[in-house]
Scaffold this active site. Structure first.
Site, PDB file in Angstrom:
ATOM      1  N   ALA A  69       0.835  -1.213   0.000  1.00 28.36           N
ATOM      2  CA  ALA A  69       0.000   0.000   0.000  1.00 28.36           C
ATOM      3  C   ALA A  69       0.865   1.257   0.000  1.00 28.36           C
ATOM      4  CB  ALA A  69      -0.904   0.004   1.227  1.00 28.36           C
ATOM      5  N   THR A 122      10.921   0.859  -3.671  1.00 21.31           N
ATOM      6  CA  THR A 122      11.265   1.298  -5.023  1.00 21.31           C
ATOM      7  C   THR A 122      12.767   1.537  -5.176  1.00 21.31           C
ATOM      8  OG1 THR A 122      11.054   3.220  -6.486  1.00 21.31           O
ATOM      9  CG2 THR A 122      10.698   3.629  -4.184  1.00 21.31           C
ATOM     10  N   ASP A 123      13.245   1.464  -6.391  1.00 18.33           N
ATOM     11  CA  ASP A 123      14.652   1.813  -6.639  1.00 18.33           C
ATOM     12  C   ASP A 123      14.883   3.317  -6.529  1.00 18.33           C
ATOM     13  OD1 ASP A 123      13.290   2.544  -8.954  1.00 18.33           O
ATOM     14  OD2 ASP A 123      14.667   1.562 -10.345  1.00 18.33           O
ATOM     15  N   GLU A 124      13.787   4.093  -6.481  1.00 16.66           N
ATOM     16  CA  GLU A 124      13.956   5.549  -6.468  1.00 16.66           C
ATOM     17  C   GLU A 124      14.584   6.050  -5.172  1.00 16.66           C
ATOM     18  OE1 GLU A 124      10.722   7.775  -8.196  1.00 16.66           O
ATOM     19  OE2 GLU A 124      10.112   6.075  -9.417  1.00 16.66           O
ATOM     20  N   TYR A 136       8.032  11.723  -3.137  1.00 15.59           N
ATOM     21  CA  TYR A 136       7.667  10.300  -3.194  1.00 15.59           C
ATOM     22  C   TYR A 136       8.808   9.422  -2.700  1.00 15.59           C
ATOM     23  CZ  TYR A 136       7.372   5.644  -5.154  1.00 15.59           C
ATOM     24  OH  TYR A 136       7.427   4.275  -5.315  1.00 15.59           O
ATOM     25  N   SER A 169       9.601   9.722   0.933  1.00 15.47           N
ATOM     26  CA  SER A 169       8.641   9.036   1.825  1.00 15.47           C
ATOM     27  C   SER A 169       8.873   7.527   1.801  1.00 15.47           C
ATOM     28  CB  SER A 169       7.197   9.387   1.446  1.00 15.47           C
ATOM     29  OG  SER A 169       6.834   8.795   0.211  1.00 15.47           O
ATOM     30  N   LYS A 170       9.234   6.985   0.647  1.00 12.69           N
ATOM     31  CA  LYS A 170       9.511   5.533   0.579  1.00 12.69           C
ATOM     32  C   LYS A 170      10.821   5.206   1.305  1.00 12.69           C
ATOM     33  CE  LYS A 170       7.511   2.631  -1.106  1.00 12.69           C
ATOM     34  NZ  LYS A 170       6.411   1.790  -0.534  1.00 12.69           N
ATOM     35  N   ARG A 201      14.701   4.490 -17.718  1.00 15.25           N
ATOM     36  CA  ARG A 201      14.079   3.671 -16.679  1.00 15.25           C
ATOM     37  C   ARG A 201      14.325   2.203 -17.013  1.00 15.25           C
ATOM     38  NH1 ARG A 201      14.302   7.922 -14.766  1.00 15.25           N
ATOM     39  NH2 ARG A 201      12.693   9.191 -13.760  1.00 15.25           N
TER      40      ARG A 201
HETATM   41  P1  TYD Z   1       6.482   7.293 -14.369  1.00 18.98           P
HETATM   42  O1  TYD Z   1       5.686   6.244 -15.032  1.00 18.98           O
HETATM   43  O2  TYD Z   1       5.754   8.446 -13.733  1.00 18.98           O
HETATM   44  O3  TYD Z   1       7.440   6.570 -13.339  1.00 18.98           O
HETATM   45  P2  TYD Z   1       8.680   7.153 -12.446  1.00 18.98           P
HETATM   46  O4  TYD Z   1       8.627   8.633 -12.448  1.00 18.98           O
HETATM   47  O5  TYD Z   1       8.401   6.577 -11.110  1.00 18.98           O
HETATM   48  O6  TYD Z   1       9.909   6.611 -13.097  1.00 18.98           O
HETATM   49  O7  TYD Z   1       7.491   7.937 -15.436  1.00 18.98           O
HETATM   50  C1  TYD Z   1       8.403   7.134 -16.140  1.00 18.98           C
HETATM   51  C2  TYD Z   1       9.263   8.061 -16.971  1.00 18.98           C
HETATM   52  O8  TYD Z   1       8.472   8.663 -17.986  1.00 18.98           O
HETATM   53  C3  TYD Z   1       9.851   9.234 -16.185  1.00 18.98           C
HETATM   54  O9  TYD Z   1      11.164   9.503 -16.674  1.00 18.98           O
HETATM   55  C4  TYD Z   1       8.921  10.381 -16.467  1.00 18.98           C
HETATM   56  C5  TYD Z   1       8.454  10.094 -17.888  1.00 18.98           C
HETATM   57  N1  TYD Z   1       7.074  10.524 -18.208  1.00 18.98           N
HETATM   58  C6  TYD Z   1       6.860  11.311 -19.358  1.00 18.98           C
HETATM   59  O10 TYD Z   1       7.807  11.686 -20.096  1.00 18.98           O
HETATM   60  N2  TYD Z   1       5.572  11.675 -19.636  1.00 18.98           N
HETATM   61  C7  TYD Z   1       4.506  11.319 -18.855  1.00 18.98           C
HETATM   62  O11 TYD Z   1       3.348  11.701 -19.155  1.00 18.98           O
HETATM   63  C8  TYD Z   1       4.751  10.489 -17.695  1.00 18.98           C
HETATM   64  C9  TYD Z   1       3.620  10.076 -16.814  1.00 18.98           C
HETATM   65  C10 TYD Z   1       6.067  10.138 -17.435  1.00 18.98           C
END
Ligand code: TYD
Length: 327
Positions: free
Chosen positions: A56, A108-110, A133, A136-137, A197
């Site tokens: 969660a 998360t890896d973040e 985010y 907090s994780k 990513r």
């Molecule tokens: P996201 O799915 O939000 O995951 P995270 O930020 O946790 O990695 O985003 C993945 C990657 O895609 C991130 O580098 C941000 C980019 N992104 C876009 O370029 N456009 C978008 O509309 C979204 C949601 C993310």
């Protein structure tokens, strides 16, 4: 026993099949908040819970930038509440803690921050969270490990790279892009589109969690990843090809809807996981290639329009309109 607050990204319809098959026998749904200590305590008692898998969380970086409070509340206080209720429930008569129980914390890896062009996050990479985010994780990870270290609570922890697959809420990159393509909407790429990513299919993540729960000793942490790095723009180009073919769209027209937008503040450049420990010590490996996973994901969104319609109404819609007028 599924405890879910069903906030904007939660959807009871996602578990309708499980409910139909196992409801009342092997599956019990409880609607509530992990921050509600009285409720959590009562559930430990009611079901004699001996294993917790803590999925969660508020999980979307963009939302955490616009409204960090919910992230501190759910991810930090909610994790604390679950850990502390587990500690109370699993205390034995002599004050020690049961050791035939487990609290698995999903993260998360973040938490590790951002990588340059080279290198990987390992389990010993220092924490360096950079968004509300990930902060907090990171905080919740520290609490989980502290409960293992201080109180002897049996805890395991996993840090996973970006997930994708069916049922993912379309605020995350892959489902957002698939649905925008199908609806002829712009495809918003943040910054230069070259952020990287490491994508792992949701079932592979869950198999890793299951392996850890069965085989890991308490106090261990495990990195889970896809070994599958892509620049956002390259991933988007592949996705355009798959969606165009399956939905009979003109790929060049779809490509024309790619829209470079203002970058996310503090946007982490690259995430990449070294999951060697999990492979070597627990024998886990990824089972779904990216090509196969993306096909399955696109097929799922094409075949589940009722689910998509359902989540495109209500609170989520108004939030999206308010914060991202273009979408
Ligand atoms: P996201 O799915 O939000 O995951 P995270 O930020 O946790 O990695 O985003 C993945 C990657 O895609 C991130 O580098 C941000 C980019 N992104 C876009 O370029 N456009 C978008 O509309 C979204 C949601 C993310």
């Amino acid at each position: 026993i599924n405890l879910d607050a069903l906030t904007y990204a939660g959807n009871a319809a996602s578990l309708a099949d499980i409910e139909r098959q196992f409801g009342g026998s092997r599956y019990f749904f409880e609607h509530g908040d992990i921050c509600d200590r009285a409720l959590v305590v009562s559930l430990f008692e009611k079901y004699e819970i001996d294993t917790v898998v803590h999925f969660a969380a508020e999980s979307h970086v963009d939302r955490s930038i616009l409204g960090p409070e919910a992230f501190v509340k759910t991810n930090v206080m909610g994790t604390f509440t679950l850990l502390d209720a587990a500690r109370a429930a699993w205390k034995t008569a002599d004050g020690a803690l049961r050791q035939d129980v487990l609290f698995h914390h999903i993260s998360t890896d973040e938490v590790y921050g951002s990588l340059g062009a080279t290198g990987y996050f390992t389990e010993t990479t220092p924490y360096d969270p950079r968004s509300p985010y990930s902060a907090s994780k990171a905080s919740s990870d520290h609490l989980a490990m502290a409960y293992a270290h201080t109180y002897g609570l049996p805890v395991t922890l996993s840090n996973c790279s970006n997930n994708y697959g069916p049922y993912q809420f379309p605020e995350k990159l892959i489902p957002l892009m698939i649905l925008n393509m199908l609806e002829g909407k712009p495809l918003p790429v943040y910054g230069d589109g070259k952020n990287i990513r490491d994508w792992v299919y949701v079932e592979d993540h869950n198999n890793a969690v299951w392996a850890i729960m069965q085989k890991s000793v308490s106090g261990e942490k495990w990195n889970i990843g896809g070994e599958n790095e892509w620049e956002n723009i390259t991933l988007l180009q592949s996705l355009i090809d798959i969606v165009s073919e399956k939905a009979k769209l003109d790929p060049e027209k779809v490509r024309g809807t790619i829209t470079y937008v203002t970058d996310r503040p503090g946007h982490d450049r690259r995430y990449a996981i070294d999951c060697g420990k999990l492979k070597r010590e627990l024998g886990w490996k990824q089972g779904v290639s990216f090509a196969e996973g993306l096909e399955r994901t696109v097929d799922w969104y094409l075949g589940n329009t009722a689910w998509v319609e359902g989540i495109r109404s209500g609170e989520y819609q108004s939030w999206i309109k308010q914060n991202y007028g273009m979408r």
